[in-house]
Design an enzyme around this catalytic site. Structure first.
Site, short mmCIF file in Angstrom:
data_model
loop_
_atom_site.label_atom_id
_atom_site.label_comp_id
_atom_site.label_asym_id
_atom_site.label_seq_id
_atom_site.Cartn_x
_atom_site.Cartn_y
_atom_site.Cartn_z
N SER A 7 -16.47 -3.92 -30.89
CA SER A 7 -15.99 -3.22 -29.92
C SER A 7 -16.17 -3.51 -28.70
O SER A 7 -15.84 -2.89 -27.73
CB SER A 7 -16.60 -1.49 -29.77
N THR A 60 21.28 21.97 -10.97
CA THR A 60 20.99 22.02 -12.59
C THR A 60 22.09 21.35 -13.84
O THR A 60 23.91 21.10 -12.84
CB THR A 60 21.37 22.96 -12.31
N HIS A 61 22.00 20.91 -14.92
CA HIS A 61 22.62 20.03 -15.72
C HIS A 61 23.09 19.05 -15.37
O HIS A 61 24.32 18.26 -14.73
CB HIS A 61 23.72 21.13 -16.12
N SER A 65 17.40 -8.66 -8.17
CA SER A 65 18.20 -9.13 -9.54
C SER A 65 18.33 -10.81 -9.41
O SER A 65 18.44 -11.47 -7.82
CB SER A 65 19.48 -8.22 -9.65
N LYS A 78 21.76 -7.24 -5.69
CA LYS A 78 21.33 -5.44 -5.94
C LYS A 78 19.39 -5.58 -5.22
O LYS A 78 19.03 -6.38 -5.23
CB LYS A 78 21.02 -6.30 -7.48
N ASN A 91 16.25 -2.91 -7.10
CA ASN A 91 16.00 -2.04 -7.80
C ASN A 91 14.85 -1.76 -7.77
O ASN A 91 13.94 -1.83 -7.33
CB ASN A 91 15.70 -3.37 -9.34
N TYR A 107 -20.29 11.85 -37.43
CA TYR A 107 -19.57 11.06 -36.88
C TYR A 107 -19.48 10.05 -38.02
O TYR A 107 -19.92 9.66 -38.55
CB TYR A 107 -20.70 9.46 -36.52
N LYS A 152 -11.87 4.88 -27.89
CA LYS A 152 -12.04 4.19 -26.52
C LYS A 152 -10.90 3.99 -26.12
O LYS A 152 -10.18 4.00 -24.72
CB LYS A 152 -13.14 3.67 -26.58
N1 ARG Z 1 -18.84 1.08 -31.49
C1 ARG Z 1 -19.34 2.41 -32.16
C2 ARG Z 1 -17.64 3.74 -31.24
O1 ARG Z 1 -16.90 3.32 -30.66
C3 ARG Z 1 -20.31 3.37 -31.49
C4 ARG Z 1 -20.99 3.89 -32.17
C5 ARG Z 1 -21.34 3.72 -33.64
N2 ARG Z 1 -22.38 4.85 -34.51
C6 ARG Z 1 -22.26 3.86 -35.93
N3 ARG Z 1 -23.02 4.70 -36.75
N4 ARG Z 1 -21.34 2.96 -36.71
O2 ARG Z 1 -17.81 4.93 -31.88
#
Ligand code: ARG
Length: 479
Positions: free
Chosen positions: A25, A168-169, A290, A296, A298, A330, A338
């Protein structure tokens, strides 16, 4: 154990590179770098206060973390979204938490860096980092909202007494002030600000110290830790704390509704700037052309604002679906929070910023306003006149409808029908009826609280301006 992982002591084979790339990530959570450093620094202090780190070790760890924050620009925390080259190629750090720990290690050695993680998990860390990030970005969204509200107020001020057809409408209904319509949109954005503020106050709870799921054995003072990070309180249940992403859903909903409102503003402005309506012009700085049709101009910016609403609503729906049915702890599914959050908030903030620019450029065209040519949009005024003379409104409505039919049959504007003709619909019609049958009179009579009469609109404009000024003053978007 790989240098790029925080685990693997009991693993016998290295991670498959495709899986490595699939799970990483860092390519997107690197933007949590400053938040991760802040959480780590607060944790170091909490460990020291709990006697789990010596003062000297804590000071060295803190200096290393401060150094990482200071070098943030070069190491990519502020890099634009997108896949970091190392991660894209595989073999980069698994996530921002891994990255920070390895950077600490580079600065103070593995022995001391290895103590940073005492009693703490990435599960409580990521939940804390993300709240810190949301706090910043949420405040930024509130500033962007305030700028748009100020832009709408400014344009409403410039529109002055310009009367336009109210629809309206999408059919001509009653004359209104253009400013009244613009301030209607401002009211929505002001509620959006309140919604984001509420979300921010609800998320003002610190999960750090919850460990992986069950809490930590280190006797840290969690309330003090929370305060150190600027949170109002510490979370009450460790299992909830590590898996609660309500705050992400709240902000995504807030962002989605902002986008819905922007799409509505965009639609009104697309119409208002079209030749067929035309009481606002779209200057070149915010229009596009355009490639084929030279004439045009736009409103692509406005169309993109309208179009992007779908994207953010999709982010919200997608993320809610991620949360559905998760066991209360978790789970790696939560990593999906994210990209949804970043994209939803980036899109909403970028859109607000673009709209603020468009609003500064739009020019009202007073000559396109309605004066005595409000046509059959004055039919309600005729009905109101008759009702004022004692006719039940339902009957007055029927009479005014007959007048509209007569006007249409004879191709005469309602206000130009001769008095004798108007008397045929009801003997209650007097010569004073013509005082009612013009645009400015129609607007002026809607003087109830919240109505479109110039006096009421001026008061509302003052209220919205005061709100925007206060929001700009405190930097938070709220008086
Ligand atoms: N990259 C993970 C996330 O965004 C961080 C937490 C990872 N925790 C784990 N136990 N794998 O959620």
């Amino acid at each position: 154990m790989s240098a790029e992982r925080l685990w693997g002591g009991g693993f016998e084979q290295p991670l498959d590179p495709i899986i490595d790339r699939f799970c990483e990530s860092f390519s997107f959570d690197r933007r949590l770098l400053l938040a991760d450093v802040a959480s780590n620094r607060a944790w170091v202090e909490a460990l020291r206060d709990a006697g789990a780190l010596t003062g000297d070790d804590a000071a060295r760890l803190d200096a290393a973390l401060a150094g990482i924050a200071a070098a943030e620009i070069t190491i990519g925390g502020a890099a634009p979204p997108g896949r970091a080259p190392a991660a894209a190629a595989g073999g980069g750090p698994e996530d921002v938490h891994t990255f920070v720990e390895r950077e600490v290690e580079r600065r103070v050695g593995a022995d001391l860096a290895g103590r940073l993680r005492t009693g703490r998990s990435r599960n409580d860390l990521v939940a804390t980092d993300l709240r810190l990030y949301c706090r910043e970005e949420g405040a930024g969204a509130r500033r962007d909202l305030a700028a748009c509200v100020a832009g709408l107020a400014h344009l409403a001020g410039r529109a002055g007494g310009l009367i336009v057809p109210g629809y309206t409408h999408l059919r001509r209904a009653q004359p209104i002030l253009l400013a009244h319509q613009l301030l209607a949109h401002a009211a929505r954005l002001m509620r959006d600000d309140e919604r984001i503020a509420e979300a921010l106050s609800r998320m003002d709870v610190c999960p750090l110290g919850s460990g992986a799921l069950a809490g930590t054995t280190v006797p840290v003072d969690r309330l003090q830790l929370a305060r150190r990070l600027g949170f109002a309180s510490a979370s009450a249940n460790s299992l909830d704390a590590v898996s609660d992403r309500d705050f992400v859903a709240d902000l995504l909903y807030g962002s989605a509704l902002i986008m819905i409102h922007l799409s509505q503003i965009a639609e009104d402005l697309i119409l208002a700037t079209a030749a067929e309506f035309g009481w606002l012009t779209l200057p070149d700085a915010v229009a596009t052309g355009s490639s084929l049709m030279p004439q045009k101009k736009n409103p692509d910016v406005l169309e993109l604002l309208r179009g992007k609403a779908g994207r953010v609503a999709g982010r919200l729906a997608g993320f809610l679906t991620t949360l559905k049915g998760l066991p209360a702890a978790y789970n790696r599914d939560l990593q999906e929070d994210k990209e949804a959050l970043f994209d939803g908030l980036d899109t909403a903030r970028g859109s607000l910023q673009a709209l603020a620019v468009v609003l500064r450029h739009l020019q009202p065209l007073p000559e396109r306003g309605l004066a005595d040519d409000a046509g059959d949009m004055l039919a309600t005024d005729l009905a109101d006149y008759l009702a004022g003379r004692g006719l039940p409104f339902a009957e007055a409505h029927t009479c005014a409808g007959r007048a509209v039919a007569l006007a249409r049959e004879t191709g005469t504007p309602l206000a130009s029908l001769p008095l004798e003709t108007l008397r045929t619909i009801s003997p209650l019609v007097g010569a004073d009826v013509f005082d009612r049958l013009d645009g400015p009179a129609s607007v002026a009579r809607r003087a109830c609280a919240g109505g479109t009469a110039p006096q009421r609109v001026a008061e509302e404009l003052a209220r919205v301006r005061a709100w925007a000024d206060a929001a700009a003053g405190d930097g938070k978007g709220h008086p």
